[in-house]
Enzyme design. Structure first.
Site, short mmCIF file in Angstrom:
data_model
loop_
_atom_site.label_atom_id
_atom_site.label_comp_id
_atom_site.label_asym_id
_atom_site.label_seq_id
_atom_site.Cartn_x
_atom_site.Cartn_y
_atom_site.Cartn_z
N GLY A 178 0.81 -1.21 0.00
CA GLY A 178 0.00 0.00 0.00
C GLY A 178 0.85 1.26 0.00
O GLY A 178 2.08 1.21 -0.02
N PHE A 193 -5.97 -5.56 -2.52
CA PHE A 193 -7.27 -4.91 -2.66
C PHE A 193 -7.07 -3.42 -2.94
O PHE A 193 -7.67 -2.86 -3.86
CB PHE A 193 -8.11 -5.10 -1.39
CG PHE A 193 -9.41 -4.34 -1.41
CD1 PHE A 193 -10.36 -4.58 -2.41
CD2 PHE A 193 -9.69 -3.38 -0.46
CE1 PHE A 193 -11.55 -3.87 -2.44
CE2 PHE A 193 -10.88 -2.67 -0.48
CZ PHE A 193 -11.82 -2.91 -1.48
N GLY A 215 -3.54 -2.15 -2.28
CA GLY A 215 -2.13 -2.11 -2.60
C GLY A 215 -1.89 -2.48 -4.06
O GLY A 215 -2.71 -3.17 -4.68
N ARG A 242 2.95 -16.47 19.46
CA ARG A 242 3.68 -17.73 19.25
C ARG A 242 5.18 -17.49 19.14
O ARG A 242 5.99 -18.26 19.64
CB ARG A 242 3.16 -18.42 17.99
CG ARG A 242 3.86 -19.75 17.70
CD ARG A 242 3.25 -20.46 16.50
NE ARG A 242 3.51 -19.78 15.23
CZ ARG A 242 4.64 -19.93 14.53
NH1 ARG A 242 5.61 -20.69 14.98
NH2 ARG A 242 4.79 -19.30 13.38
N TYR A 265 -14.76 1.36 9.56
CA TYR A 265 -13.34 1.67 9.72
C TYR A 265 -13.04 2.16 11.13
O TYR A 265 -12.14 1.63 11.80
CB TYR A 265 -12.93 2.73 8.70
CG TYR A 265 -11.47 3.08 8.70
CD1 TYR A 265 -10.51 2.16 8.26
CD2 TYR A 265 -11.04 4.33 9.13
CE1 TYR A 265 -9.16 2.49 8.26
CE2 TYR A 265 -9.69 4.67 9.12
CZ TYR A 265 -8.75 3.74 8.69
OH TYR A 265 -7.42 4.06 8.69
N TYR A 284 -4.39 -8.68 24.44
CA TYR A 284 -3.33 -9.66 24.20
C TYR A 284 -2.09 -9.34 25.03
O TYR A 284 -1.37 -10.25 25.48
CB TYR A 284 -2.97 -9.73 22.71
CG TYR A 284 -3.70 -10.81 21.95
CD1 TYR A 284 -3.08 -12.02 21.64
CD2 TYR A 284 -5.03 -10.63 21.55
CE1 TYR A 284 -3.76 -13.02 20.94
CE2 TYR A 284 -5.71 -11.62 20.85
CZ TYR A 284 -5.07 -12.81 20.56
OH TYR A 284 -5.74 -13.79 19.87
N THR A 321 -2.10 11.54 6.28
CA THR A 321 -0.78 11.37 5.69
C THR A 321 -0.88 11.41 4.18
O THR A 321 -1.83 10.91 3.59
CB THR A 321 -0.16 10.03 6.15
OG1 THR A 321 -0.13 9.99 7.58
CG2 THR A 321 1.25 9.86 5.62
N ARG A 345 -9.10 10.73 -1.14
CA ARG A 345 -8.52 11.53 -0.07
C ARG A 345 -8.23 12.94 -0.58
O ARG A 345 -7.94 13.14 -1.76
CB ARG A 345 -7.25 10.88 0.47
CG ARG A 345 -7.53 9.52 1.12
CD ARG A 345 -6.34 9.04 1.89
NE ARG A 345 -6.06 7.64 1.59
CZ ARG A 345 -5.22 6.89 2.27
NH1 ARG A 345 -4.56 7.38 3.29
NH2 ARG A 345 -5.01 5.64 1.94
#
Length: 317
Positions: free
Chosen positions: A11, A35, A37, A105, A144, A158, A174, A185
């Site tokens: 991306g 999708f 990128g 892991r 989003y 986590y 950005t 954008r």
């Protein structure tokens, strides 16, 4: 040398991050489902023996041996994330679960690329990290906004439950080279419209504000956050605190491109934030980070990119 996994690595932001990580001497795995990128963003990296490209969707589990994970995978522009809102939520939530499971892991450090959209249409200005936000949970943007908010929750859970080493940054607007010309954008919209002498479209009266950060500043902030002490989890704002109205941006783009474009005004979309500016005191204190590229310099680089892009591509391809 560290082996680093970047999800969403093809991306706009991810490709710049991959490039910088390679320059810093790392082994990089770029993971992307393409999708939003595009291979063109990372094609110049494919000959680097320390760069690996994998077509994969983070909604599905992924296994690799890595030291660090930058989790950027998610469409970030309204046009793209509203195209399939359920997929957007899945990417944020299931993608976070899968990457956190991998980090658990491997005992790898993992950074979540969250967003200023977690603040919604803020009642506090500028926005500090301890502000909980003003988000519509059932609006058009909620897939989003709420997806990213839940991803932050997962990261914290986590960490506290499984001792996963996490980092959370909140990215503010950005811009820079490799933005998609059709992503909706404001910076890319205005530049493409100006270079093609089409009307520049402002939604609302143009008095709403944004703070625009050049992509190189963001990438440096991301790497500083990843390299910071394990005790500093975030979230931390990474953005440029210089605030501009949308009308000021349009006028600046017209002036810098020498365009004949006229400005036209259209209705403001629902839930569009009126003001947006980061308080970056925490980033300055904990990361010794602040943006160094001003709007004029950043726009100049971005305009040059789109001039070249428009010469070599038909818009929409």
């Amino acid at each position: 040398m560290k082996r680093v996994l970047v999800t969403g690595g093809a991306g706009f932001i991810g490709s710049h991050l991959c490039e910088k990580l390679l320059l810093d001497g790392n082994d990089v795995i770029c993971l992307d489902n393409f999708f939003t990128g595009v291979k063109q963003n990372i094609i110049h990296l494919l000959d680097n023996k320390y760069f690996e490209l994998v077509r994969h969707d983070v909604i599905d589990p992924f296994k690799a041996e890595v030291d660090e994970i930058f989790n950027l995978a998610c469409p970030a522009s309204p046009i793209h994330y509203q195209y399939n809102p359920i997929k957007t939520v899945k990417t944020s939530v299931m993608g976070a679960i899968n990457m956190l499971g991998l980090a658990k892991r491997l005992n790898a450090k993992i950074l979540q690329a969250s967003t200023s959209e977690v603040y919604g249409d803020p009642n506090v200005h500028p926005q500090t990290e301890n502000y909980w936000g003003n988000v519509n949970p059932i609006g058009l943007r909620s897939c989003y906004d709420e997806g990213k908010r839940l991803a932050e929750t997962l990261f914290m859970n986590y960490h506290f439950q499984n001792n996963v080493r996490i980092k959370i940054i909140r990215i503010f607007n950005t811009y820079g080279p490799r933005m998609h010309p059709n992503d909706g954008r404001v910076v890319s919209n205005f530049i493409v419209q100006a270079l093609t002498n089409n009307p520049i479209t402002i939604y609302g009266d143009g008095s709403q504000t944004r703070s625009f950060q050049y992509v190189d500043d963001l990438v440096n902030g991301m790497i500083k956050m990843m390299n910071s002490s394990d005790d500093f989890l975030g979230p931390v704002n990474i953005g440029n605190p210089c605030e501009f109205t949308i009308l000021q941006l349009a006028e600046k783009v017209i002036d810098m491109t020498g365009s004949n474009s006229k400005i036209v005004f259209k209705p403001l979309p629902s839930d569009d934030p009126i003001r947006r500016r980061p308080d970056i005191s925490l980033a300055q204190k904990m990361l010794d980070w602040k943006p160094i590229i001003n709007l004029e310099k950043g726009l100049s680089k971005t305009i040059a990119y789109f001039e070249d892009y428009l010469k070599n591509n038909k818009l929409g391809n």
